[in-house]
Scaffold this active site. Structure first.
Site, PDB file in Angstrom:
ATOM      1  N   ASP A  44      45.517  51.947  38.892  1.00 33.39           N
ATOM      2  CA  ASP A  44      44.594  52.732  39.701  1.00 33.39           C
ATOM      3  C   ASP A  44      44.720  52.379  41.176  1.00 33.39           C
ATOM      4  O   ASP A  44      44.110  53.020  42.031  1.00 33.39           O
ATOM      5  CB  ASP A  44      43.148  52.579  39.212  1.00 33.39           C
ATOM      6  CG  ASP A  44      42.658  51.137  39.221  1.00 33.39           C
ATOM      7  OD1 ASP A  44      43.399  50.237  39.645  1.00 33.39           O
ATOM      8  OD2 ASP A  44      41.510  50.915  38.769  1.00 33.39           O
ATOM      9  N   SER A  45      45.568  51.393  41.476  1.00 30.08           N
ATOM     10  CA  SER A  45      45.923  51.084  42.866  1.00 30.08           C
ATOM     11  C   SER A  45      46.585  52.274  43.541  1.00 30.08           C
ATOM     12  O   SER A  45      46.701  52.307  44.769  1.00 30.08           O
ATOM     13  CB  SER A  45      46.858  49.868  42.921  1.00 30.08           C
ATOM     14  OG  SER A  45      47.921  49.989  41.987  1.00 30.08           O
ATOM     15  N   ASP A  83      46.333  52.579  33.566  1.00 31.44           N
ATOM     16  CA  ASP A  83      45.016  52.054  33.914  1.00 31.44           C
ATOM     17  C   ASP A  83      43.919  53.046  33.553  1.00 31.44           C
ATOM     18  O   ASP A  83      44.043  54.253  33.829  1.00 31.44           O
ATOM     19  CB  ASP A  83      44.938  51.795  35.417  1.00 31.44           C
ATOM     20  CG  ASP A  83      44.782  50.323  35.752  1.00 31.44           C
ATOM     21  OD1 ASP A  83      44.365  49.550  34.872  1.00 31.44           O
ATOM     22  OD2 ASP A  83      45.081  49.950  36.902  1.00 31.44           O
ATOM     23  N   LYS A 113      45.038  49.759  30.162  1.00 25.35           N
ATOM     24  CA  LYS A 113      44.462  48.547  30.739  1.00 25.35           C
ATOM     25  C   LYS A 113      43.062  48.852  31.241  1.00 25.35           C
ATOM     26  O   LYS A 113      42.814  49.932  31.778  1.00 25.35           O
ATOM     27  CB  LYS A 113      45.310  48.018  31.900  1.00 25.35           C
ATOM     28  CG  LYS A 113      44.761  46.712  32.502  1.00 25.35           C
ATOM     29  CD  LYS A 113      45.660  46.172  33.591  1.00 25.35           C
ATOM     30  CE  LYS A 113      45.564  46.927  34.888  1.00 25.35           C
ATOM     31  NZ  LYS A 113      44.199  46.803  35.511  1.00 25.35           N
ATOM     32  N   GLU A 115      39.367  46.726  33.009  1.00 29.06           N
ATOM     33  CA  GLU A 115      38.852  45.516  33.636  1.00 29.06           C
ATOM     34  C   GLU A 115      37.600  45.015  32.929  1.00 29.06           C
ATOM     35  O   GLU A 115      36.798  45.802  32.424  1.00 29.06           O
ATOM     36  CB  GLU A 115      38.535  45.790  35.112  1.00 29.06           C
ATOM     37  CG  GLU A 115      39.766  46.161  35.933  1.00 29.06           C
ATOM     38  CD  GLU A 115      39.455  46.416  37.398  1.00 29.06           C
ATOM     39  OE1 GLU A 115      40.380  46.820  38.128  1.00 29.06           O
ATOM     40  OE2 GLU A 115      38.289  46.217  37.816  1.00 29.06           O
ATOM     41  N   GLU A 182      43.878  38.049  37.851  1.00 30.15           N
ATOM     42  CA  GLU A 182      44.049  38.380  39.266  1.00 30.15           C
ATOM     43  C   GLU A 182      43.143  37.539  40.148  1.00 30.15           C
ATOM     44  O   GLU A 182      41.972  37.319  39.843  1.00 30.15           O
ATOM     45  CB  GLU A 182      43.763  39.864  39.523  1.00 30.15           C
ATOM     46  CG  GLU A 182      43.919  40.233  40.992  1.00 30.15           C
ATOM     47  CD  GLU A 182      43.888  41.728  41.278  1.00 30.15           C
ATOM     48  OE1 GLU A 182      44.031  42.105  42.461  1.00 30.15           O
ATOM     49  OE2 GLU A 182      43.728  42.505  40.322  1.00 30.15           O
TER      50      GLU A 182
END
Length: 299
Positions: A44-45, A83, A113, A115, A182
């Site tokens: 999502d970056s 993501d 993925k 978070e 991270e």
């Protein structure tokens, strides 16, 4: 044949380091695949490095599906991880499963993925039970950047370090096949890596992780708004692109581009017909070209 999650686990078991890079579009993904990168993250970056937003929270499910499709089309060997963006899995387990399914079914991802740790463990369990491989992500979680008051290293106090260890345990127990660590102190990441049976993938978490992931734009020098401390620039394509664009603009301005090498020729007889038709048009107010194959490009 694509890399599988079992092969990623076997790499950890052998003590073989795992290289992972982000990819967001077909051409770069194809090059990374040819270079032998075993795992790619459609992160999502992309909201920041591709779309120009100030944080990752602006990425949507449609963005992630579309970019995952492009990366999948450009690869044949790498495991592609997509993501789950902000608020695509937090509201409910049902919504999380539906969106994970979209990344797999529509996007073509081989895994997803998300978070979080303890708070999303049950969601991870349900997604895994549905047949979708899940990679976790703990420590500095960019989707929580406002709650964390910025991109700050996490785990420097005993309290936060304890929460990170609990998050790691929860993800492994829930069935995650790997976890991104991270923005945490290297000694803490080393402890998490020793503790878990599944691979850890570090980004700003030191060298003891089982693997490393970096944003491709940082690696290639393409994103200059912010360069994180954990990134190493392996090429300066940003400067090369600026130089190439500058030289192109100068050539256009000077009339040295294009030349006959970059242009197409035309059959002299056809050209004569066109000129005759133009002359007739001047007389009759209409263009009457000879019947030639429309769309044909002469050698």
């Amino acid at each position: 044949m694509r890399t599988t999650i079992r092969q990623i686990q076997e790499m950890k078991d052998r003590g073989e380091r795992i290289a992972m890079l982000t990819a967001y579009e077909y051409s770069i993904a194809k090059l990374l695949d040819a270079a032998g990168v075993p795992m790619m993250l459609v992160g999502d970056s992309l909201a920041s490095v591709v779309l120009g937003y100030d944080s990752t929270i602006h990425a949507t499910m449609d963005d992630m599906v579309r970019h995952t499709q492009a990366v999948v089309r450009g690869t044949t060997q790498a495991l592609i991880v997509g993501d789950l963006p902000f608020m695509s899995y937090q509201p409910s387990t049902e919504e999380a499963m539906r969106n994970a399914g979209r990344l797999m079914r529509e996007g073509g991802a081989g895994a997803v993925k998300l978070e979080g740790g303890v708070t999303v463990a049950e969601t991870v369990r349900r997604i895994v039970d549905a047949g979708v491989p899940v990679m976790g992500h703990i420590g500095l979680t960019p989707q929580s950047v406002h709650q964390l008051s910025g991109h700050k290293v996490q785990g420097r106090t005993a309290e936060v370090a304890g929460r990170i260890l609990a998050d790691a345990d929860a993800l492994e127990q829930a069935g995650a096949f790997a976890v991104v660590l991270e923005g945490m102190p290297a000694p803490l990441a080393a402890q998490v890596t020793r503790r878990l049976h599944i691979p850890t993938i570090g980004i700003g978490a030191g060298a003891a992780c089982d693997g490393q992931v970096q944003v491709i734009h940082d690696l290639l020098g393409l994103f200059t708004d912010f360069v994180p401390r954990h990134a190493r620039k392996y090429a300066d394509l940003g400067e090369q692109i600026k130089d190439a664009a500058r030289r192109y603009a100068e050539d256009v301005h000077d009339g040295t581009f294009p030349t006959s090498k970059e242009s197409f020729s035309m059959d002299a007889a056809v050209l004569a017909d066109v000129e005759q038709a133009l002359a007739e048009r001047g007389k009759h107010g209409e263009l009457a070209l000879s019947k030639t194959a429309e769309g044909e490009v002469p050698a």
